[in-house]
Write a protein that holds these residues in place. Sequence first.
Motif, mmCIF file in Angstrom:
data_model
loop_
_atom_site.group_PDB
_atom_site.id
_atom_site.type_symbol
_atom_site.label_atom_id
_atom_site.label_comp_id
_atom_site.label_asym_id
_atom_site.label_seq_id
_atom_site.Cartn_x
_atom_site.Cartn_y
_atom_site.Cartn_z
ATOM 1 N N GLN A 649 -14.772 -63.539 -33.133
ATOM 2 C CA GLN A 649 -14.543 -64.824 -33.760
ATOM 3 C C GLN A 649 -15.817 -65.411 -34.340
ATOM 4 O OE1 GLN A 649 -12.306 -67.678 -31.483
ATOM 5 N NE2 GLN A 649 -13.401 -69.425 -32.346
ATOM 6 N N ASP A 650 -16.946 -65.204 -33.646
ATOM 7 C CA ASP A 650 -18.184 -65.829 -34.083
ATOM 8 C C ASP A 650 -18.640 -65.347 -35.458
ATOM 9 O OD1 ASP A 650 -18.649 -63.364 -32.504
ATOM 10 O OD2 ASP A 650 -20.736 -63.700 -33.086
ATOM 11 N N HIS A 651 -18.150 -64.151 -35.887
ATOM 12 C CA HIS A 651 -18.525 -63.651 -37.207
ATOM 13 C C HIS A 651 -17.916 -64.491 -38.323
ATOM 14 C CE1 HIS A 651 -19.542 -59.320 -35.693
ATOM 15 N NE2 HIS A 651 -20.338 -60.264 -35.215
ATOM 16 N N PHE A 652 -16.898 -65.281 -37.990
ATOM 17 C CA PHE A 652 -16.192 -66.055 -39.015
ATOM 18 C C PHE A 652 -16.248 -67.551 -38.737
ATOM 19 C CE2 PHE A 652 -14.236 -61.911 -38.459
ATOM 20 C CZ PHE A 652 -14.289 -61.391 -39.746
ATOM 21 N N ASP A 653 -17.047 -67.953 -37.747
ATOM 22 C CA ASP A 653 -17.158 -69.357 -37.366
ATOM 23 C C ASP A 653 -18.587 -69.812 -37.631
ATOM 24 O OD1 ASP A 653 -17.357 -71.836 -36.144
ATOM 25 O OD2 ASP A 653 -16.159 -71.275 -34.400
ATOM 26 N N ALA A 654 -18.752 -70.692 -38.627
ATOM 27 C CA ALA A 654 -20.096 -71.113 -39.029
ATOM 28 C C ALA A 654 -20.838 -71.794 -37.883
ATOM 29 C CB ALA A 654 -20.010 -72.058 -40.232
ATOM 30 N N GLY A 655 -20.105 -72.629 -37.089
ATOM 31 C CA GLY A 655 -20.747 -73.319 -35.976
ATOM 32 C C GLY A 655 -21.250 -72.354 -34.928
ATOM 33 N N ALA A 656 -20.407 -71.395 -34.553
ATOM 34 C CA ALA A 656 -20.804 -70.402 -33.544
ATOM 35 C C ALA A 656 -21.934 -69.537 -34.061
ATOM 36 C CB ALA A 656 -19.601 -69.538 -33.174
ATOM 37 N N LEU A 657 -21.910 -69.224 -35.353
ATOM 38 C CA LEU A 657 -22.953 -68.389 -35.943
ATOM 39 C C LEU A 657 -24.305 -69.093 -35.896
ATOM 40 C CD1 LEU A 657 -23.343 -65.662 -37.376
ATOM 41 C CD2 LEU A 657 -23.043 -66.849 -39.541
ATOM 42 N N GLN A 658 -24.297 -70.422 -36.181
ATOM 43 C CA GLN A 658 -25.547 -71.183 -36.141
ATOM 44 C C GLN A 658 -26.116 -71.212 -34.722
ATOM 45 O OE1 GLN A 658 -24.600 -75.001 -37.758
ATOM 46 N NE2 GLN A 658 -24.320 -74.252 -39.841
ATOM 47 N N VAL A 659 -25.232 -71.400 -33.720
ATOM 48 C CA VAL A 659 -25.676 -71.404 -32.328
ATOM 49 C C VAL A 659 -26.255 -70.053 -31.957
ATOM 50 C CG1 VAL A 659 -24.904 -71.573 -29.936
ATOM 51 C CG2 VAL A 659 -24.055 -73.199 -31.634
ATOM 52 N N SER A 660 -25.584 -68.979 -32.387
ATOM 53 C CA SER A 660 -26.056 -67.633 -32.074
ATOM 54 C C SER A 660 -27.418 -67.375 -32.694
ATOM 55 C CB SER A 660 -25.032 -66.603 -32.573
ATOM 56 O OG SER A 660 -25.483 -65.300 -32.339
ATOM 57 N N GLU A 661 -27.591 -67.773 -33.960
ATOM 58 C CA GLU A 661 -28.876 -67.570 -34.635
ATOM 59 C C GLU A 661 -29.967 -68.410 -33.972
ATOM 60 O OE1 GLU A 661 -29.617 -65.381 -36.931
ATOM 61 O OE2 GLU A 661 -27.569 -64.636 -36.838
ATOM 62 N N HIS A 662 -29.592 -69.641 -33.564
ATOM 63 C CA HIS A 662 -30.577 -70.504 -32.892
ATOM 64 C C HIS A 662 -31.037 -69.873 -31.584
ATOM 65 C CE1 HIS A 662 -31.735 -73.772 -30.114
ATOM 66 N NE2 HIS A 662 -32.313 -74.292 -31.190
ATOM 67 N N ASN A 663 -30.075 -69.312 -30.816
ATOM 68 C CA ASN A 663 -30.426 -68.681 -29.549
ATOM 69 C C ASN A 663 -31.323 -67.467 -29.765
ATOM 70 O OD1 ASN A 663 -28.948 -70.560 -28.172
ATOM 71 N ND2 ASN A 663 -27.112 -69.301 -27.995
ATOM 72 N N LYS A 664 -31.029 -66.689 -30.818
ATOM 73 C CA LYS A 664 -31.853 -65.519 -31.112
ATOM 74 C C LYS A 664 -33.274 -65.941 -31.468
ATOM 75 C CE LYS A 664 -28.159 -62.448 -32.752
ATOM 76 N NZ LYS A 664 -27.606 -61.738 -33.927
ATOM 77 N N LEU A 665 -33.388 -67.012 -32.276
ATOM 78 C CA LEU A 665 -34.702 -67.496 -32.681
ATOM 79 C C LEU A 665 -35.476 -68.006 -31.470
ATOM 80 C CD1 LEU A 665 -36.672 -68.167 -34.964
ATOM 81 C CD2 LEU A 665 -35.509 -70.371 -35.229
ATOM 82 N N ALA A 666 -34.767 -68.734 -30.561
ATOM 83 C CA ALA A 666 -35.421 -69.246 -29.351
ATOM 84 C C ALA A 666 -35.921 -68.103 -28.481
ATOM 85 C CB ALA A 666 -34.439 -70.123 -28.567
#
Length: 670
Positions: A649-666
Motif C-alpha cells: 500500500q505504501d507504494h501508492f500512498d503519498a503520506g506513507a511514502l513521505q514517512v518512509s523516506e523521512h525514516n530512511k533519511l533519519a
Amino acid sequence: MTEPQTDNEIPRGDAAGFVKYFKHDLTSGFLVFLIALPLCLGISLACGYPPIAGIFTAIIGSILTTFISNSELTIKGPAAGLIVIAIGCIEDFGGDGMTGGWTDTDLAAYKAALAVGVAAAVIQILFGFFRGGILGEFFPISAVHGMLAAIGVIIIIKQFPVALGVSAGGEPLEMLKEMPHYVMEANPAIAAIGMVSILIMFLWPLAGKRVDLLKKIPSPMIVLLVTVPMGFGFDLLHEHSYTLQGHQYQLGEQYLVKMPDRVFGMFNDVTFPDFSALAYMKAWKWAMMFFIIGSLESLLSAKAVDLLDPWKRKANMDRDVVAVGVGNLCASMVGGLPMISEIVRSKANIDNGARTRFADMWHGVFLLACVAMIPMVLHEIPLAALAGMLVYTGYRLAHPTEFIHVWRIGKEQLAIFVTTLMMVLATDLLIGVAAGIFLKMVIHVANGVPIRSLFRPYIEIQEVDDHTSLILARESAVFSNWIPFKRQIEDIGLIQRRNLIFDISNTRLVDHSVMEKLEGMKSDFEQEGLSFEVRGLEALRPLANSPHAARKGGLATMRRLTVVADESIEQWLEEECVALGATGFTSQPCRGAGRRELANGVVSMNSKVRIEVVTTNQTCNAILEFLRSTVLPEHQVTVCVETVEVIRQDHFDAGALQVSEHNKLATMND
C-alpha cells in the motif's frame, strides 16, 4: 506544572531528597490532601463501607507504601475503579451499601469484605514477589478502556439517586430504568445540594481555563465550600421536615457524612475482618476480582505516571505491586478499602510540583491530622455533595470522547470497547472483560491470525553488528503473545545494552495494543541511550487512519483511476494528478472514437492518451473532483474507477511514502 531542575539533577526519594525537596513535597502533599479528602469519603460510601474506611486506606497507603515502592510520584489510595467490586462484594454478603441505614447485616457484610480484602492482598503480594507485574501487559487496551467506561457508567447510575436524596439499589440496568422515578421522588433540598455539586465539578475546570488562578483551587474543595453552608442553611444537623407543593420531606443527619463525634474518635472505628467469610466460595470470587482488577488498574496508573514524570523515572512494577499489596493487607486488617496507584491524584501531585515519593506521605499525614483532630467538621459534609463529585468522576471515566477515540483507532476496537462495556453492565467485571478478550481473539482469527500463534510468538533473532540485534516476528504480534515478545526485547536490548530492530513485515497481524506498546518500548530505549526501530510497517495495511491502528498483512485495497483524454492535455493531467497526491501514473497513446463522434458520423479514430493512476481512496476522490470541476466543462474525457488490490500500500500512498523516506533519511543521518 513542575519543571525539571535546570542542573539536570534527578530527584530521589532518599534521606537527602527528603530534606532537599521538603518544601516542594510538603506543598504538593497538602494540595493533594485537599482533593483526596472528599474523594476518599465519597468512594468509601459508594462502596458500602463506612466513610472513614476510605481515610484509613489513604493514610496507610500513603505512609506505608512510600517506603516500599520506588515509584516517586504515584499517590496510593482508594479509587473509583474499585467501587463496582467493593459494593458487589458487600451486597453478595447481604449488605445494601447503607441504603437503608447502617444495620448489623451491613456490619457483617463489611467485615466479610475486609476478609476478602486481606485474601486479595496476600495474592497480590505473592504475585509481585514472583514478578507478576507484567500482568498489565496482557489485557487488550480496548477491553480495559471498555471496562473503565462501564465502571464510570455504573458510578453515575449508583450515585445520581444519592445526589437527589433518594434511597436506591439494584443492578445497574434496573436502576437505569428507574431514573425517571428517582427524579420524581427527589428530596428538593438534598437535590439542590447534589445538583450544585455536579455543576461546580463540571464548570470549575472551564473557569480554570479562563482564569489561571482558579486552576490552583481543586474543584472538590469548592464543592465543600459551597455545599457545607447549604447544609447549615437546610439545618441538616437536626431532624425536621418541610413541605413543598403539598409534599412533605424529611431532613436530618442521615444526609450528612457519619464521622466520629470527638477528637481521636477514629480509633473507635477500627474494624477487624471476619475470616470465617473465606469459607464461602463466593469470597474467593471477589478476592480474585479485587486482585485482578485492582492490580491491573494500579499497574496501568503507575505506568501512566512514569510517562508523566518530568524526570522520566521508572518504577519497578513488581515492587509497586508488592507495595500496594502490603498496603491493602494493612488497610483491610483495620477496616480500610482496597487501594491502588491512583492516576487522578498522581497527576495532581505532578502538576503541584512534587519531587519525590514523600509528597504521597505528606498527603497521608494531613489526612491523618484532619480525621484525628477535626472529625466533627467532616460530619458536616452533605452526602449529596460527595455523590455529585463521584457522578463527575464516573463521567470522566465514560467520557464521550473515549468512544470517538476508540472509533478512530478502528471499528473493530470500538466493537471490543462497546462489547466489554455492555457485558460489564449486564453481568460483572470479569465476565465483561472476558467477553472483550474473546471478541478480540475472534477478530484476530478472522483477520488471518493462526490459532497456534495467538499465545505463542514466532521469533527469529539475528545479529546485525556488534551493537545491534534484529528480532524478526512472524505469524502475529498481538496482545495475547506480547509478553514473550516484551521479555525478548527487554532481555536483548535493555539488559544486554544493544540497539534493537523489531521487524514485523512477515506478520499477518499486529494489533492495536502491540502498536501502542511498541511506541512505549521506543521511549524506554531512548531513556537508556539506545535505539529501537520498528521495521516493516509499510508492508502492512492499517485498518484505520490512526498511527496506533492495527495493521494487517496481505493485499491492500486501492483505487485505480483511468482517464482517456485528448493527447493535447496529457501533460497537464499528469501534473495535476501528482500534485493532488498520486505517487505515480502510467500513460500510453491510444486511438478511439466516443459517443459524440460516432453520433456525428466521425468513424475515423482520433489520437488519445490513456492515463492510469493507482492510489488511495482519498487521493482518488480529490482527482475526481478536479476532473469534474475543471476538466469536464472544457474537455471531452472518459473516466473510469475500479477497486484493485496491491501488495504494498505504501507504494501508492503519498503520506506513507513521505514517512518512509523521512525514516530512511533519519537512519542515514544517525
